[in-house]
Design an enzyme around this catalytic site. Structure first.
Site, PDB file in Angstrom:
ATOM      1  N   HIS A  60       2.244   7.387   6.781  1.00 49.99           N
ATOM      2  CA  HIS A  60       1.520   7.607   5.530  1.00 49.99           C
ATOM      3  C   HIS A  60       0.111   7.047   5.683  1.00 49.99           C
ATOM      4  O   HIS A  60      -0.273   6.619   6.789  1.00 49.99           O
ATOM      5  CB  HIS A  60       2.261   6.997   4.340  1.00 49.99           C
ATOM      6  CG  HIS A  60       2.393   5.508   4.352  1.00 49.99           C
ATOM      7  ND1 HIS A  60       3.058   4.811   5.344  1.00 49.99           N
ATOM      8  CD2 HIS A  60       1.948   4.547   3.482  1.00 49.99           C
ATOM      9  CE1 HIS A  60       3.027   3.524   5.090  1.00 49.99           C
ATOM     10  NE2 HIS A  60       2.340   3.333   3.971  1.00 49.99           N
ATOM     11  N   HIS A  62      -1.691   4.580   3.842  1.00 47.23           N
ATOM     12  CA  HIS A  62      -2.151   3.260   3.420  1.00 47.23           C
ATOM     13  C   HIS A  62      -2.924   2.596   4.559  1.00 47.23           C
ATOM     14  O   HIS A  62      -2.630   2.805   5.747  1.00 47.23           O
ATOM     15  CB  HIS A  62      -0.970   2.389   2.998  1.00 47.23           C
ATOM     16  CG  HIS A  62      -0.540   2.619   1.589  1.00 47.23           C
ATOM     17  ND1 HIS A  62       0.763   2.429   1.168  1.00 47.23           N
ATOM     18  CD2 HIS A  62      -1.230   3.022   0.482  1.00 47.23           C
ATOM     19  CE1 HIS A  62       0.856   2.703  -0.137  1.00 47.23           C
ATOM     20  NE2 HIS A  62      -0.336   3.070  -0.560  1.00 47.23           N
ATOM     21  N   ASP A  64      -3.018  -0.258   5.954  1.00 45.87           N
ATOM     22  CA  ASP A  64      -2.353  -1.068   6.969  1.00 45.87           C
ATOM     23  C   ASP A  64      -1.575  -0.219   7.977  1.00 45.87           C
ATOM     24  O   ASP A  64      -0.936  -0.768   8.884  1.00 45.87           O
ATOM     25  CB  ASP A  64      -1.446  -2.129   6.328  1.00 45.87           C
ATOM     26  CG  ASP A  64      -0.429  -1.569   5.355  1.00 45.87           C
ATOM     27  OD1 ASP A  64      -0.770  -0.648   4.592  1.00 45.87           O
ATOM     28  OD2 ASP A  64       0.715  -2.057   5.340  1.00 45.87           O
ATOM     29  N   HIS A  65      -1.662   1.099   7.838  1.00 47.79           N
ATOM     30  CA  HIS A  65      -1.049   2.008   8.808  1.00 47.79           C
ATOM     31  C   HIS A  65      -2.072   2.912   9.499  1.00 47.79           C
ATOM     32  O   HIS A  65      -1.714   3.631  10.436  1.00 47.79           O
ATOM     33  CB  HIS A  65       0.019   2.870   8.114  1.00 47.79           C
ATOM     34  CG  HIS A  65       1.181   2.072   7.624  1.00 47.79           C
ATOM     35  ND1 HIS A  65       2.423   2.089   8.228  1.00 47.79           N
ATOM     36  CD2 HIS A  65       1.286   1.198   6.586  1.00 47.79           C
ATOM     37  CE1 HIS A  65       3.245   1.272   7.579  1.00 47.79           C
ATOM     38  NE2 HIS A  65       2.569   0.730   6.570  1.00 47.79           N
TER      39      HIS A  65
END
Length: 241
Positions: A60, A62, A64-65
């Protein structure tokens, strides 16, 4: 197949765990799954390095990814590598285009391919099945043969069944039990969902600072419901299966 845990942390840095990222390798095939902050540094420390990975699969969008996507693109360009593919849920192409609008000097530095994917597909030579998770934005869990990764998600029965029979199931376990949270699981909820399924080992990842010092307690909570092997995902470790 081998999975190397590059980043097992969350959006709140701890100084010990970087953000989300996994390296999958099978013979000559390589795939980076998620690319959060710090993952490029961890990848550079592996024998494969960022030169050896030309495909990223996102669960996904976000930060932090995805936050090391642009640094990865630049590092591959500077290293003389010629291509990069970024695949992920619908909106991935738009995400990458938006990043390049900000960092426009990186356009056309490598042969960049973006793919919006759903359902079953192939990427970097791997055949992948996906299912949507329960998160605050559209997020996919992925299964590749005997490996599955939850992405970010609450624990629920259909996701546990999606990974049933795998040798390695990497699952979000962000908080200890007393934290009232949606979009991520607590150990008790995860153990209840896992019960009745069969995995080689379940590895816990995406741990927030709230879990520090609570690891044994969290594992015990899961084992109240699920009696299979459960371990913490530890950065730098490689599991072969």
């Amino acid at each position: 197949m081998r999975v190397t845990f590059l980043g097992t942390g969350s959006a709140m840095p701890t100084g010990k765990r970087v953000q989300s990222g996994l390296l999958l390798e099978d013979d000559e095939k390589t795939l980076l799954v998620d690319c959060g902050s710090g993952v490029l540094h961890r990848l550079a420390a592996t024998p494969t390095g960022y030169e050896g990975v030309d495909t990223v699969l996102l669960t996904h969008h976000h930060t932090d990814h995805v936050s090391d996507l642009v640094p990865l693109l630049k590092a591959r360009w500077l290293a003389g590598e010629e291509s990069l593919t970024v695949a992920g849920p619908p909106g991935t192409t738009e995400l990458v285009e938006g990043l390049l609008d900000v960092h426009d000097y990186l356009r056309n530095r490598v042969d960049l391919t973006t793919r919006d994917i759903e359902g079953e597909f192939s990427v970097a030579g791997f055949d992948v099945a996906s299912m949507e998770t329960r998160h605050s934005m559209q997020c996919f869990a992925y299964r590749i043969d005997d490996f599955a990764y939850s992405g970010d998600s609450e624990a629920f029965d259909d996701l546990a069944a999606f990974a049933d029979g795998t040798e390695v199931f990497v699952h979000d376990c962000s908080f200890p039990d007393e934290v009232d949270v949606s979009n991520h699981p607590t150990p008790r909820a995860l153990g209840a969902a896992l019960a009745g399924n069969d995995y080689g080992t379940v590895y816990l990842t995406h741990r927030y600072p709230h879990t520090d010092g609570r690891e044994d307690e969290m594992l015990a909570s899961i084992r109240e419901h699920y009696d299979g092997a459960v371990e913490l995902a530890r950065e730098g470790d490689t599991v072969e299966f």
